[in-house]
Write an enzyme that holds these catalytic residues in place. Sequence first.
Site, PDB file in Angstrom:
ATOM      1  CB  CYS A 113     -12.463  -8.438 -10.735  1.00 12.34           C
ATOM      2  SG  CYS A 113     -10.827  -7.807 -11.037  1.00 12.34           S
ATOM      3  CG  HIS A 253     -12.551 -10.985  -7.225  1.00 13.78           C
ATOM      4  ND1 HIS A 253     -11.741 -11.645  -8.127  1.00 13.78           N
ATOM      5  CD2 HIS A 253     -12.077  -9.704  -7.163  1.00 13.78           C
ATOM      6  CE1 HIS A 253     -10.831 -10.813  -8.582  1.00 13.78           C
ATOM      7  NE2 HIS A 253     -10.998  -9.629  -8.015  1.00 13.78           N
ATOM      8  CG  ASN A 283      -7.253  -9.837  -8.600  1.00 12.21           C
ATOM      9  OD1 ASN A 283      -7.952 -10.461  -9.393  1.00 12.21           O
ATOM     10  ND2 ASN A 283      -7.573  -8.626  -8.169  1.00 12.21           N
TER      11      ASN A 283
HETATM   12  O1  UT7 Z   1      -9.891  -6.893  -8.348  1.00 12.01           O
HETATM   13  C1  UT7 Z   1      -9.716  -5.683  -7.680  1.00 12.01           C
HETATM   14  C2  UT7 Z   1      -8.253  -5.377  -7.636  1.00 12.01           C
HETATM   15  N1  UT7 Z   1      -7.715  -4.582  -6.613  1.00 12.01           N
HETATM   16  C3  UT7 Z   1      -7.759  -4.824  -5.284  1.00 12.01           C
HETATM   17  O2  UT7 Z   1      -8.382  -5.696  -4.812  1.00 12.01           O
HETATM   18  C4  UT7 Z   1      -6.897  -3.931  -4.432  1.00 12.01           C
HETATM   19  C5  UT7 Z   1      -7.463  -3.658  -3.082  1.00 12.01           C
HETATM   20  N2  UT7 Z   1      -6.447  -3.028  -2.239  1.00 12.01           N
HETATM   21  C6  UT7 Z   1      -5.517  -3.759  -1.603  1.00 12.01           C
HETATM   22  O3  UT7 Z   1      -5.505  -4.962  -1.685  1.00 12.01           O
HETATM   23  C7  UT7 Z   1      -4.531  -3.031  -0.736  1.00 12.01           C
HETATM   24  O4  UT7 Z   1      -4.875  -1.662  -0.688  1.00 12.01           O
HETATM   25  C8  UT7 Z   1      -3.067  -3.180  -1.234  1.00 12.01           C
HETATM   26  C9  UT7 Z   1      -2.583  -4.591  -1.015  1.00 12.01           C
HETATM   27  C10 UT7 Z   1      -2.946  -2.808  -2.703  1.00 12.01           C
HETATM   28  C11 UT7 Z   1      -2.165  -2.234  -0.429  1.00 12.01           C
HETATM   29  O5  UT7 Z   1      -2.275  -2.526   0.953  1.00 12.01           O
HETATM   30  P1  UT7 Z   1      -2.500  -1.372   2.001  1.00 12.01           P
HETATM   31  O6  UT7 Z   1      -2.519  -1.997   3.326  1.00 12.01           O
HETATM   32  O7  UT7 Z   1      -3.710  -0.589   1.582  1.00 12.01           O
HETATM   33  O8  UT7 Z   1      -1.168  -0.548   1.840  1.00 12.01           O
HETATM   34  P2  UT7 Z   1      -0.991   1.000   1.493  1.00 12.01           P
HETATM   35  O9  UT7 Z   1      -1.332   1.260   0.062  1.00 12.01           O
HETATM   36  O10 UT7 Z   1      -1.680   1.808   2.537  1.00 12.01           O
HETATM   37  O11 UT7 Z   1       0.537   1.183   1.685  1.00 12.01           O
HETATM   38  C12 UT7 Z   1       1.155   1.141   2.963  1.00 12.01           C
HETATM   39  C13 UT7 Z   1       2.634   1.332   2.785  1.00 12.01           C
HETATM   40  C14 UT7 Z   1       2.985   2.554   1.944  1.00 12.01           C
HETATM   41  O12 UT7 Z   1       4.158   3.114   2.449  1.00 12.01           O
HETATM   42  P3  UT7 Z   1       4.110   4.424   3.360  1.00 12.01           P
HETATM   43  O13 UT7 Z   1       3.440   5.470   2.517  1.00 12.01           O
HETATM   44  O14 UT7 Z   1       3.299   4.045   4.554  1.00 12.01           O
HETATM   45  O15 UT7 Z   1       5.549   4.685   3.640  1.00 12.01           O
HETATM   46  C15 UT7 Z   1       3.267   1.977   0.588  1.00 12.01           C
HETATM   47  O16 UT7 Z   1       4.148   2.756  -0.176  1.00 12.01           O
HETATM   48  O17 UT7 Z   1       3.185   0.209   2.106  1.00 12.01           O
HETATM   49  C16 UT7 Z   1       3.890   0.649   0.955  1.00 12.01           C
HETATM   50  N3  UT7 Z   1       3.759  -0.352  -0.091  1.00 12.01           N
HETATM   51  C17 UT7 Z   1       4.561  -1.423  -0.139  1.00 12.01           C
HETATM   52  N4  UT7 Z   1       5.589  -1.820   0.619  1.00 12.01           N
HETATM   53  C18 UT7 Z   1       6.189  -2.976   0.279  1.00 12.01           C
HETATM   54  C19 UT7 Z   1       2.862  -0.402  -1.087  1.00 12.01           C
HETATM   55  N5  UT7 Z   1       3.070  -1.494  -1.826  1.00 12.01           N
HETATM   56  C20 UT7 Z   1       4.119  -2.139  -1.265  1.00 12.01           C
HETATM   57  C21 UT7 Z   1       4.784  -3.334  -1.573  1.00 12.01           C
HETATM   58  N6  UT7 Z   1       5.813  -3.721  -0.765  1.00 12.01           N
HETATM   59  N7  UT7 Z   1       4.446  -4.104  -2.614  1.00 12.01           N
END
Ligand code: UT7
Length: 367
Positions: A113, A253, A283
């Site tokens: 990216c 980005h 993204n």
């Molecule tokens: O160009 C670079 C590309 N990548 C990025 O920029 C990614 C950077 N990271 C992020 O943007 C964030 O980490 C995410 C948006 C991917 C995830 O957000 P988060 O606040 O870090 O969530 P998390 O991974 O800590 O997940 C929290 C909860 C989990 O459930 P439990 O374990 O607390 O029960 C996940 O399983 O949310 C759950 N979860 C979802 N729930 C509903 C993860 N994805 C989803 C979803 N819908 N799509």
Amino acid sequence: MPYAHITGWGMAVPEPVLTNDDLAKIVETSDEWIRDRTGIRERRIARENEFPSTLGVEASIQALKVANLRPTDLDLIICTSSSPEYFFPATACLIQDQLGATKAGAFDLLAACTGFIFATNMAAQAIRSGSIKNVLVVGTETLSRFVDWKDRNTCILFGDGAGAFVLQASDQPGGVLSAVMHSDGSGGDSLSLPAGGARLPATEATIHEGKHFIHMDGKEVFRFATRVMGRAATEALELAGMTTEDIQWIIPHQANYRIIETAAKYLKMPLDKFIINVDRYGNTSTASIPIATVEAAQKGQLKPGDKVVFVGFGAGLTWGALTAQWTGPLPVKRHVHPEQYRWFARVRSFFRRIIRIIEGIFFRREL
Ligand code: UT7
């Protein structure tokens, strides 16, 4: 020493829109969760007949039009993509052929990216060296083809699209002012496409295990991004002898609204100085910065003379920032129509293929 001005810009996104509600029908998620955690409302998904090269060509034709350049005026094409059309040939070569940019060298640059920042910096450095005059930089993606539509951690984030800049040499001061490029390969595991390369060639097992899809440790990438974005922008500003007070816009980005918010806090800048469109496109990796830039220029937010910081991060890990004084087209009298070259390019490409076949037959006879 010539200055490297950004004199043309263009973007292309596929028409089909995938909303959060659409996604909620295929994975366990909700519009509310996606908006809260990422700021994304919808993204564009390429149709079957759309590829990085075709979207890239559309964006490039617009950029050439703005710059008033013919494809044949280009000396170099640098394409950057996290979802290239092939391993090889380079997507840049496909774009070169489809544009009819017969005098341009073309290659791909891979920095995920952050690719558009690295590529724009490389283009500017080539111009500053005095060796070339006109460069096309393209960031283009059909990431939807590498997303596991069963993985809610990743499939909600990415979208397809392309953006392009034309950079030109001029004696007038301005254009690209400074850039910083950083990498930390020790973090490569946190965002990768594990199989298909020499380490893990395609087998039934790699397909079965979903290793040809994007794998991401979201939390780790989030932590990394929030650590480096503000710092990289500050470094590039210092290198140009500027502070945040001197700039009109930051174009980051577009990965996650919360990451952009954290960068704004670090830089002590109001969010309304940031160009943000992650809500509408998700993204789009290498294309996200040029797409946001093109929209800002088209809306009249970004004006000639404005000073701007582009800042990004991505797999690798890579991150970087670039400062520029926004120029706009250089004064030229003629008006060119780069899209007309497309037809010539197709015919030329067809005949070149035939000539290569005939040459092959005669060459074999000579042997
Ligand atoms: O160009 C670079 C590309 N990548 C990025 O920029 C990614 C950077 N990271 C992020 O943007 C964030 O980490 C995410 C948006 C991917 C995830 O957000 P988060 O606040 O870090 O969530 P998390 O991974 O800590 O997940 C929290 C909860 C989990 O459930 P439990 O374990 O607390 O029960 C996940 O399983 O949310 C759950 N979860 C979802 N729930 C509903 C993860 N994805 C989803 C979803 N819908 N799509």
